[in-house]
Every structure is written in C-alpha cells, then in structure tokens.
Design a protein around this motif. Sequence first.
Motif, PDB file in Angstrom:
ATOM      1  N   VAL A 201       0.836  -1.206   0.000  1.00 33.20           N
ATOM      2  CA  VAL A 201       0.000   0.000   0.000  1.00 33.20           C
ATOM      3  C   VAL A 201       0.870   1.255   0.000  1.00 33.20           C
ATOM      4  O   VAL A 201       1.744   1.415   0.849  1.00 33.20           O
ATOM      5  CB  VAL A 201      -0.941   0.015   1.223  1.00 33.20           C
ATOM      6  CG1 VAL A 201      -1.801   1.267   1.202  1.00 33.20           C
ATOM      7  CG2 VAL A 201      -1.798  -1.221   1.234  1.00 33.20           C
ATOM      8  N   LEU A 202       0.609   2.119  -0.964  1.00 28.17           N
ATOM      9  CA  LEU A 202       1.294   3.406  -1.035  1.00 28.17           C
ATOM     10  C   LEU A 202       0.250   4.468  -0.732  1.00 28.17           C
ATOM     11  O   LEU A 202      -0.705   4.642  -1.493  1.00 28.17           O
ATOM     12  CB  LEU A 202       1.876   3.605  -2.438  1.00 28.17           C
ATOM     13  CG  LEU A 202       2.724   4.846  -2.662  1.00 28.17           C
ATOM     14  CD1 LEU A 202       4.050   4.723  -1.934  1.00 28.17           C
ATOM     15  CD2 LEU A 202       2.992   5.056  -4.147  1.00 28.17           C
ATOM     16  N   SER A 203       0.414   5.139   0.387  1.00 27.47           N
ATOM     17  CA  SER A 203      -0.603   6.136   0.745  1.00 27.47           C
ATOM     18  C   SER A 203      -0.436   7.364  -0.128  1.00 27.47           C
ATOM     19  O   SER A 203       0.591   7.548  -0.783  1.00 27.47           O
ATOM     20  CB  SER A 203      -0.452   6.527   2.205  1.00 27.47           C
ATOM     21  OG  SER A 203       0.766   7.223   2.365  1.00 27.47           O
ATOM     22  N   MET A 204      -1.455   8.191  -0.134  1.00 24.54           N
ATOM     23  CA  MET A 204      -1.415   9.390  -0.974  1.00 24.54           C
ATOM     24  C   MET A 204      -0.252  10.296  -0.568  1.00 24.54           C
ATOM     25  O   MET A 204       0.474  10.810  -1.425  1.00 24.54           O
ATOM     26  CB  MET A 204      -2.730  10.132  -0.855  1.00 24.54           C
ATOM     27  CG  MET A 204      -2.912  11.196  -1.888  1.00 24.54           C
ATOM     28  SD  MET A 204      -4.216  12.265  -1.378  1.00 24.54           S
ATOM     29  CE  MET A 204      -5.304  12.274  -2.703  1.00 24.54           C
ATOM     30  N   VAL A 213       4.753   8.673 -10.282  1.00 28.17           N
ATOM     31  CA  VAL A 213       4.104   9.216 -11.480  1.00 28.17           C
ATOM     32  C   VAL A 213       3.184   8.158 -12.078  1.00 28.17           C
ATOM     33  O   VAL A 213       3.281   6.977 -11.760  1.00 28.17           O
ATOM     34  CB  VAL A 213       5.128   9.663 -12.548  1.00 28.17           C
ATOM     35  CG1 VAL A 213       5.970  10.798 -12.063  1.00 28.17           C
ATOM     36  CG2 VAL A 213       5.993   8.496 -12.990  1.00 28.17           C
ATOM     37  N   GLY A 214       2.323   8.624 -12.953  1.00 30.24           N
ATOM     38  CA  GLY A 214       1.510   7.721 -13.754  1.00 30.24           C
ATOM     39  C   GLY A 214       0.513   6.912 -12.945  1.00 30.24           C
ATOM     40  O   GLY A 214       0.055   7.345 -11.892  1.00 30.24           O
ATOM     41  N   PRO A 215       0.167   5.720 -13.428  1.00 23.55           N
ATOM     42  CA  PRO A 215      -0.831   4.887 -12.752  1.00 23.55           C
ATOM     43  C   PRO A 215      -0.467   4.620 -11.306  1.00 23.55           C
ATOM     44  O   PRO A 215      -1.329   4.458 -10.442  1.00 23.55           O
ATOM     45  CB  PRO A 215      -0.804   3.585 -13.554  1.00 23.55           C
ATOM     46  CG  PRO A 215      -0.319   3.963 -14.892  1.00 23.55           C
ATOM     47  CD  PRO A 215       0.628   5.096 -14.689  1.00 23.55           C
ATOM     48  N   VAL A 222      -3.638  10.338  -6.248  1.00 26.19           N
ATOM     49  CA  VAL A 222      -3.035  11.614  -6.630  1.00 26.19           C
ATOM     50  C   VAL A 222      -3.512  11.961  -8.037  1.00 26.19           C
ATOM     51  O   VAL A 222      -3.315  11.183  -8.970  1.00 26.19           O
ATOM     52  CB  VAL A 222      -1.497  11.524  -6.622  1.00 26.19           C
ATOM     53  CG1 VAL A 222      -0.890  12.881  -6.960  1.00 26.19           C
ATOM     54  CG2 VAL A 222      -0.996  11.041  -5.287  1.00 26.19           C
ATOM     55  N   ARG A 223      -4.157  13.108  -8.142  1.00 18.85           N
ATOM     56  CA  ARG A 223      -4.697  13.480  -9.453  1.00 18.85           C
ATOM     57  C   ARG A 223      -3.569  14.097 -10.268  1.00 18.85           C
ATOM     58  O   ARG A 223      -3.347  15.291 -10.247  1.00 18.85           O
ATOM     59  CB  ARG A 223      -5.844  14.476  -9.269  1.00 18.85           C
ATOM     60  CG  ARG A 223      -6.577  14.802 -10.562  1.00 18.85           C
ATOM     61  CD  ARG A 223      -7.839  15.594 -10.251  1.00 18.85           C
ATOM     62  NE  ARG A 223      -8.518  15.992 -11.477  1.00 18.85           N
ATOM     63  CZ  ARG A 223      -8.267  17.111 -12.140  1.00 18.85           C
ATOM     64  NH1 ARG A 223      -7.341  17.934 -11.708  1.00 18.85           N
ATOM     65  NH2 ARG A 223      -8.928  17.393 -13.241  1.00 18.85           N
ATOM     66  N   VAL A 242      -8.110   8.651 -14.431  1.00 19.76           N
ATOM     67  CA  VAL A 242      -8.681   7.573 -13.625  1.00 19.76           C
ATOM     68  C   VAL A 242      -8.026   7.588 -12.250  1.00 19.76           C
ATOM     69  O   VAL A 242      -6.805   7.600 -12.157  1.00 19.76           O
ATOM     70  CB  VAL A 242      -8.364   6.234 -14.317  1.00 19.76           C
ATOM     71  CG1 VAL A 242      -8.720   5.075 -13.425  1.00 19.76           C
ATOM     72  CG2 VAL A 242      -9.087   6.145 -15.635  1.00 19.76           C
ATOM     73  N   LEU A 243      -8.821   7.630 -11.223  1.00 19.70           N
ATOM     74  CA  LEU A 243      -8.247   7.640  -9.871  1.00 19.70           C
ATOM     75  C   LEU A 243      -8.777   6.476  -9.042  1.00 19.70           C
ATOM     76  O   LEU A 243      -9.942   6.105  -9.149  1.00 19.70           O
ATOM     77  CB  LEU A 243      -8.596   8.947  -9.140  1.00 19.70           C
ATOM     78  CG  LEU A 243      -7.976  10.236  -9.650  1.00 19.70           C
ATOM     79  CD1 LEU A 243      -8.352  11.382  -8.732  1.00 19.70           C
ATOM     80  CD2 LEU A 243      -6.475  10.122  -9.730  1.00 19.70           C
TER      81      LEU A 243
END
Lengths: 361, 146
Positions: A201-204, A213-215, A222-223, A242-243
């Motif tokens: 899990v990578l938190s915001m 970056v990216g997906p 992160v938008r 897509v978030l």
Amino acid sequence: MKRTIVPFGPQHPVLAEPLVLDLVLEDEKVIDAIPTIGYIHRGLEAMVDRVEYTEMGFVVERICGICSFMHGMGYCLALESIMSVEVPDRARWLRIIWAEISRIQSHLLWLGLGADAFGFENLFMHCWRMREEILDIFEKTTGGRIIHSVNRIGGVKRDISDSELIAIVARLDGLGKAFEATARVFANDPSIRHRMSGVGVLSMADARAVDAVGPMARASGVRMDTRLAGQNLYDQIEFEPVLETAGDCLARVVVRMREVRQSIDLIHQMVDKMPKGEGLPLENKPRGNPSGETFTRLEQPRGEVVYYVKANGTKYLERFRARTPTFANIPAMIKLVKGCDLADVPNIILTIDPCISCTER
Amino acid sequence: MSNPFRLPMAPRAIRNLFSKPATRRYPYEIRPRFDGARGTIKFDVDTCNYCTLCAKRCPAAAITVSREDRTWAIEHLTCIGCNVCVEVCAKKSLAMSTEAKHVHTHAEVGPQGQRPGHEEWHGADPAIAAAAAKAAAELSIDAPSS
Ligand code: SF4
Ligand code: SF4
C-alpha cells in the motif's frame, strides 16, 4: 536477528528485464532493498554527438519497445518546439490517436505480465491475445508492429484514411467488450484478490513524497496526469484521469484496466473531433538546424516522461535527455518493498510496471 | 471478499472448448502481412542514377553507393526498415516491400565471414550503356528499311 541478502535479478523468472535489487531480509521480511541500475545502459542519449538530429528520432524510438511510439513523438515534439515548426492539424490528431492505442497495448501487455507473475498463466494468454489485435492495427496503419517510425520532425509520414479510422474504432469497441470478460476476472477472482489486495500500500502522502508518477500515483489517489495540462489537443476532448484511492497492488491493476477503457473512449472522441478528408497535409518540413533548448512532457502508459533537448545550431544536438517514468517510480518501489514479505516482492515490483530498458537507456 | 466458489474463468473456458484456436500453426500457416507493412527494401538497378542521397540519409548506414563504380549495395540485416531511403529517392528506384526480412542462420556466416543479407547491384558503365542504347536505336531505324 540474522540478516540475509538475497539478490533479486538481473535474471529473475518474473521479469524479463534485468532489474537488480539486493534484498536485505530478516527471516521472511524485507528490511531494505538496494537497487542497482545501469545494467543495460546503452548510451543512447550520448549518441546525439554522432547521429544527426533528423536521424536521432529513430534512436529515441528504440529506447523502449513498448512506448516506442510515444518516445518518437516526444522527441519530435521537442524538436518542433525548438524549431517553431507548425504541425498540421490532422497529423497532431493522428499522433494522439496512435499514442492512445499504444497505451492500450502497453496496459494489456502489462496486465498479462502481471497475471503471469502471480501464476495465472491462462489470463496472461487472454491479455496477450487482445494485445495482438492492437499490434495488427499498428502494423496496418504504421507499417511496424513494435517500432513504428511514422513520426518525423514536423508531422507524421502516414495517414489513416477516414474509413480505416472508423474500422479501427469499431474494432476497439469489440476489443473493449472482450476486455470486460477479462477485467471481471481481474476484479473478482479470489486468488488474485488474495495476492494483490492490501499488499504494497502506497498512501497518498507517500506517493506525493516520493514523487510517484503515472498509474502508480493515480492508484494512490493523486490526481496527476500530464494530459491534464491540455497540451497536444487533450484540451479539446473530455478527459479526467482515472483515480483509485486504495493504493495497493490491486488498485494499480484496476487503474490500468480502467485506463484501457478510457483510452478506447478517448479514441472515439478524437476520431469525432479530428479534421476529416483525404489528402490533408501531414507534414511541414523544418528548415535549417535547431538552436535553443526545451523541455517536453508527455504522459506515457507508465507515467510522465520528460525530454530535455539542447541544440546549438549544428546538425548534431548538444544534449538530449529523457527522464522516463520507471526511473521516477523506483523510489516508490523501494519504499513499498521495504517491510513486505519476500513472496510479495515480485508482485509489488511488477505493479509499478517497470521498464528497465527505458530507465537505463 | 468475493465468493471463492465463483469461477470467473468458467464461461471463457467453455467458449474456448468450441472456438477456433487463437494461434496459428506457424511455419505451416503464415499470416499474410498487411499492405503497407514495412519489410525489405527492393532496388531497381535500371532507374537509379547513383546520386548517393539514400546512402547519406539512411540512419543505419545500411546502404553504400559508389558513383564511380556505379554500384549500389545494401546490408539487409543492418537496415532498420525506416523507409527514409524510399522517401528521399527522387528516381523512385527504391521500394519497401511487405515481404518479411529473410532469416539467416549462423551457418551462413561461415568460416570465411560471408555477409548474409548483403545484396549488391552493378549498373552498366555509362559508356557501354550509351553504346547499347545507340545500337538499339540504330537497329530500330534499320528495321523498317531491311
Ligand atoms: S536509389 Fe535513388 S537515392 Fe539512391 S542512389 Fe539511386 S537514385 Fe539516388
Ligand atoms: S529503410 Fe531505412 S535503414 Fe533501411 S536502407 Fe532504407 S533508410 Fe536505411
């Protein structure tokens, strides 16, 4: 407790590419991971002093076999901005259509590899069967399956006729339907959930801190998407990245699946919006040699890529550099690998969609 | 957690039982290449004027042209199929065919270092060519009177 160092790569069953990590283990837990890059450094950026700027595009395309279209496009965009070349409208639309098609291709490839990594070989075959159709579209329209060589400084070399475009859209729709069945498996299969959900899990906040970056970033909520900047005609179509918010391996899979659908939808919009007709201009030839410097950004399937070009008025560029998305995602990967189980390492590494040949150029 | 007894792959598996295989039996069944696919470079020795432009522009340096000797040569294994030479040739002597590149085996390289993929043409000497053209012209003038 006694620590053990397990080398991961450069030869490893889950990854065809030579990623080198030294995993420091305490029992089954990974305490630290030390990446080594440069294993397949080819010195492509340094070739600018031997290869003329007009020919360098073909070298840049070969940085990576999956994003080859976007690499070629990014290089041409950079040179066009230095040389102030106006690219004809239809060529600009064709470029982003091809770019979105190559995004679908890349995500399908990755979904297949991901499935293969967690031992679902059947699913891998299904993804790659769909990818094959995309490669067919590429071969038909650009002449090459992997290396397309259609981008030139000032435009593109080939046109796709309007009827062909409609056929491509219809074919992508069919592909989208077939993809739904596969996507259902990814979303519902208990074995996949078991391996992916809640893992890595990578938190915001972390995603922002390590500049994912990216997906990878979008799966943590992160938008961030270079297409949001509205360059390259993305301001003329409806686009919303897509978030997902979970930030785990499954979220990264889901983001890529949703991006496949989104790209099909974007291609629909692009084909509707682009100027129609036969024989429209596709290329404005640049004059003279470039002089000046520029940064160009592009959203590749794996994330943001940055090109830096410095030209000095001769036919050889002074400096060319590409900062590829995997390079930017390596800190995030290391962060995720620390503290996970050894058995989860391959999954975590794969979900950042590493492209080592891009990273090391 | 989804129900472990659901079998999401089952419909697919049943469909696969009754559908055609997704792959071809490759060496026996080869998919024809699409029109416009880039394959091998074809050279027309009769129209080329040995201007060397293609050799200068080729990013892979696969072409060697000599104006003096009137030779044109290509290394097919070096060619990256970028189509640039075809685009620049003013005489339209070059064409990109869809035919896939020939595969060479290691044995073909041989102990003497043969060059697989090397193809070379020699144009007629301009003097000889001019003489031949003149002879042909004379022949056709003579033809009605004889
Ligand atoms: S093939 Fe064309 S470009 Fe090349 S030397 Fe002959 S005429 Fe010139
Ligand atoms: S296709 Fe490209 S690489 Fe091949 S001979 Fe022509 S210019 Fe050279």
